[in-house]
Design a protein around this motif. Structure first.
Motif, PDB file in Angstrom:
ATOM      1  N   HIS A  88      30.759  21.212 161.381  1.00 27.05           N
ATOM      2  CA  HIS A  88      29.404  21.378 161.677  1.00 27.05           C
ATOM      3  C   HIS A  88      29.464  21.329 163.512  1.00 27.05           C
ATOM      4  CE1 HIS A  88      28.401  18.334 158.246  1.00 27.05           C
ATOM      5  NE2 HIS A  88      28.774  19.731 157.985  1.00 27.05           N
ATOM      6  N   VAL A 108      26.504  23.912 156.959  1.00 18.92           N
ATOM      7  CA  VAL A 108      25.841  24.485 158.392  1.00 18.92           C
ATOM      8  C   VAL A 108      24.826  25.961 158.122  1.00 18.92           C
ATOM      9  CG1 VAL A 108      26.235  25.464 160.398  1.00 18.92           C
ATOM     10  CG2 VAL A 108      27.788  23.901 159.779  1.00 18.92           C
ATOM     11  N   VAL A 123      22.746  19.370 161.766  1.00 19.30           N
ATOM     12  CA  VAL A 123      23.182  19.981 160.608  1.00 19.30           C
ATOM     13  C   VAL A 123      22.917  19.089 159.580  1.00 19.30           C
ATOM     14  CG1 VAL A 123      24.846  20.911 159.393  1.00 19.30           C
ATOM     15  CG2 VAL A 123      24.403  21.873 161.589  1.00 19.30           C
TER      16      VAL A 123
END
Ligand SMILES: [Zn+2]
Length: 439
Positions: free
Chosen positions: A304, A107, A416
Motif C-alpha cells: 500500500h 490497493v 487504502v
C-alpha cells in the motif's frame, strides 16, 4: 521504504545531468538560451515518454476477488492478466507472489480499479533493511518498477528480526528490558503493547519452535511487532502534544498535573521528555506499566505504501522532474546573469519533495548547514522545522516525519486500508497535493 544506492543506475546517456543548462556565460546569453530551449524540449519529451511508459494508468475491474494462487505460474498470470502488470520476475516464490498480488488487489479495490500500476514486478535481493521499493530515479532503467526484497521471504532473515524483537537469544527478554529501562531512565519509557490474540499465539509458538511458523506467519508477526514499536515512538516522540491531549483525563485522575498551553510552547524534544516523565509517574501511581492496544496491521501494508509513492510520482514527480530539465525563461535568466548569479536553479526539485532525513547525507546537511539545506530543499526544510507540521506527520508515524514523500505514502496506505484519517492529517496531505483514491 528507503532506497539503497543500487537504485541509482545510470543508463540513458541522453538524460545525463550534463544537459542541464547553467546560466553564466553572459556574453552569448541570447544564443545559449535558444540552444537551451531546443535541448530542453527534447528532454521534456523524453521524460514524458518515460513516465507514460513506466507508470501506466489502468482501468482494472472495480472489484477484484483475490484468491491465493496454487502455483507460482498461476500467481504470475494473475499479476499480468488481472492486475495488468507488464512483466513479473520468474523466480518469485509462491508465498511472495501471493503477497504482492494480495497487496496490489487491496490497493486496486480501494481505487475502484482506477490507478497507476507498475510496469514491472521484481523479486530481488535488496539488502537487510528494505522490504520493498519503487524506483524513483527516472535515469534508472528500472524507473517506476515495484521491487520486493526476496530476503524478507526467507526464514533466516525473518528469524533474525523476530529474535531481536522478541528478545530471544543473547538479548534480554522484552519484559526485562522494559522494566529495567523504565526504572532507569524516563527517556527509555515504552508502553506494554496489547496485541491481537492471533499474534500472541504466534509468539508462543515461535518461542517453542521457530520452525513451526510459516514464512507468511513470520512476516505477519514481524509487520505487527514493527508496527507496535512505531506506535510507541509516535505517541512518545512523534506527536507528544497530541498524546498528552488524548490522555489528559487519565493524568488528571491520577493527580499528575500539567498546563497544556505551557506544554505546547516547548519544542517537540522537550515535550517528549516531559511526557515520558509523566508516564513514568503514572506507572508508579498505577503500580504497573501503562498499556496500549495495538490494532492489527496487514503485512501487505508495505505494498500500500509503495503504491502510494507510485501514485505520487504520477501526480507530482512527473512535473518536478520535467521542471528540473526546463531552463528558466529568458527574462529570468537574463536578470539572474545581470545580478551575477551563475546558477539559477538552486532548488533540487525532486529531492525537495521526495527525499528526507533517512537519505544519505541529508541529516548531516540539515544539522550542520541548515541555511544551505533550506536553499536546496525549501519545502522539505519547512516540513522538517515547522513544529505543527511535524506533530501532524508524527501522529501518522516517525517515518512520515522524515520527508514529504514518506508522509504522502504513509497516509495513502492508511486510506487504502480504510483507516480514519484525522482532519489535520488530511489537510496537510492536501496541502502537498497527495494522490486521492480513485485516480
Ligand atoms: Zn517509502
Amino acid at each position: 521504504m528507503e532506497f539503497s544506492a543500487e537504485n541509482a543506475i545510470k543508463s540513458d546517456k541522453g538524460l545525463s545531468k550534463g544537459a542541464k543548462w547553467a546560466v553564466g556565460i553572459g556574453t552569448a546569453l541570447a544564443g545559449i538560451v535558444t540552444a537551451g530551449i531546443l535541448i530542453s524540449k527534447h528532454q521534456v519529451g523524453k521524460l514524458k515518454k518515460l513516465y507514460d511508459e513506466n507508470i501506466v494508468f489502468q482501468n482494472l475491474a472495480e472489484k477484484i476477488d483475490f484468491k491465493e494462487a496454487k502455483t507460482v505460474e498461476e500467481g504470475i498470470r494473475f499479476a499480468k492478466e488481472v492486475l495488468k502488470v507488464g512483466d513479473v520476475d520468474k523466480d518469485f516464490t509462491l508465498d511472495a507472489i501471493n503477497f504482492a498480488n494480495k497487496g496490489l488487489v487491496e490497493v486496486s479495490n480501494a481505487n475502484k480499479g482506477r490507478l497507476f500500476m507498475p510496469k514491472k514486478l521484481w523479486y530481488r535481493e535488496m539488502g537487510d533493511n528494505t522490504l520493498a521499493g519503487v524506483v524513483q530515479d527516472i535515469e534508472s532503467p528500472y524507473f517506476g518498477h515495484l521491487r520486493i526484497n526476496k530476503k524478507f521471504f526467507e526464514h533466516e532473515t525473518l528469524n533474525e528480526k523476530l529474535n531481536i524483537m522478541l528478545g530471544i537469544g543473547k538479548q534480554k527478554t522484552a519484559a526485562e528490558s522494559a522494566s529495567k529501562a523504565a526504572a532507569k531512565a524516563p527517556e527509555e519509557f515504552k508502553f506494554v503493547c496489547n496485541l491481537d490474540e492471533k499474534l500472541i499465539k504466534m509468539i508462543e509458538r515461535y518461542k517453542q519452535s521457530p520452525d513451526s511458523l510459516t514464512i507468511a506467519e513470520k512476516r505477519e508477526l514481524w509487520a505487527n511487532l514493527s508496527n507496535a514499536l512505531r506506535i510507541n515512538e509516535n505517541m512518545l516522540e512523534g506527536a507528544p502534544l497530541r498524546t498528552l491531549k488524548n490522555n489528559l483525563s487519565l493524568f488528571e485522575k491520577n493527580g499528575i498535573k500539567v498546563d497544556v498551553d505551557d506544554f505546547a510552547k516547548l519544542t517537540n524534544e522537550k515535550q517528549s521528555e516531559k511526557l515520558k516523565e509523566m508516564f513514568t509517574q503514572l506507572r508508579e501511581k498505577l503500580g504497573h506499566q501503562p498499556e496500549i492496544d495495538i490494532p492489527y496491521l496487514s503485512p501487505t501494508e508495505i505494498i500500500h505504501h509503495e503504491m502510494g509513492h507510485l501514485q505520487d510520482f504520477a501526480k507530482n514527480l512527473k512535473e518536478l522532474d520535467i521542471k528540473r530539465w526546463k531552463i528558466p525563461s529568458f527574462k529570468d535568466a537574463y536578470n539572474d546573469v545581470k545580478a551575477g548569479k551563475t546558477d539559477t536553479s538552486d532548488v533540487e526539485f525532486v529531492d525537495n519533495r521526495w527525499k528526507g532525513l533517512t537519505y544519505k547525507g541529508f541529516k548531516e546537511l540539515f544539522e550542520k548547514n541548515p541555511k544551505k539545506f533550506q536553499k536546496k530543499y525549501p519545502d522539505l526544510y519547512e516540513f522538517l522545522t515547522n513544529q505543527e507540521t511535524q506533530q501532524v506527520a508524527g501522529s501518522v508515524s516517525w517515518y512520515a516525519q522524515t520527508s514529504i514523500g514518506e508522509f504522502i505514502a504513509e497516509v495513502y496506505g492508511k486510506m487504502v486500508r480504510g483507516e480514519k484519517i484525522a482532519d489535520d492529517v488530511l489537510a496537510l496531505y492536501k496541502k502537498y497535493n497527495g494522490p486521492m483514491l480513485g485516480g
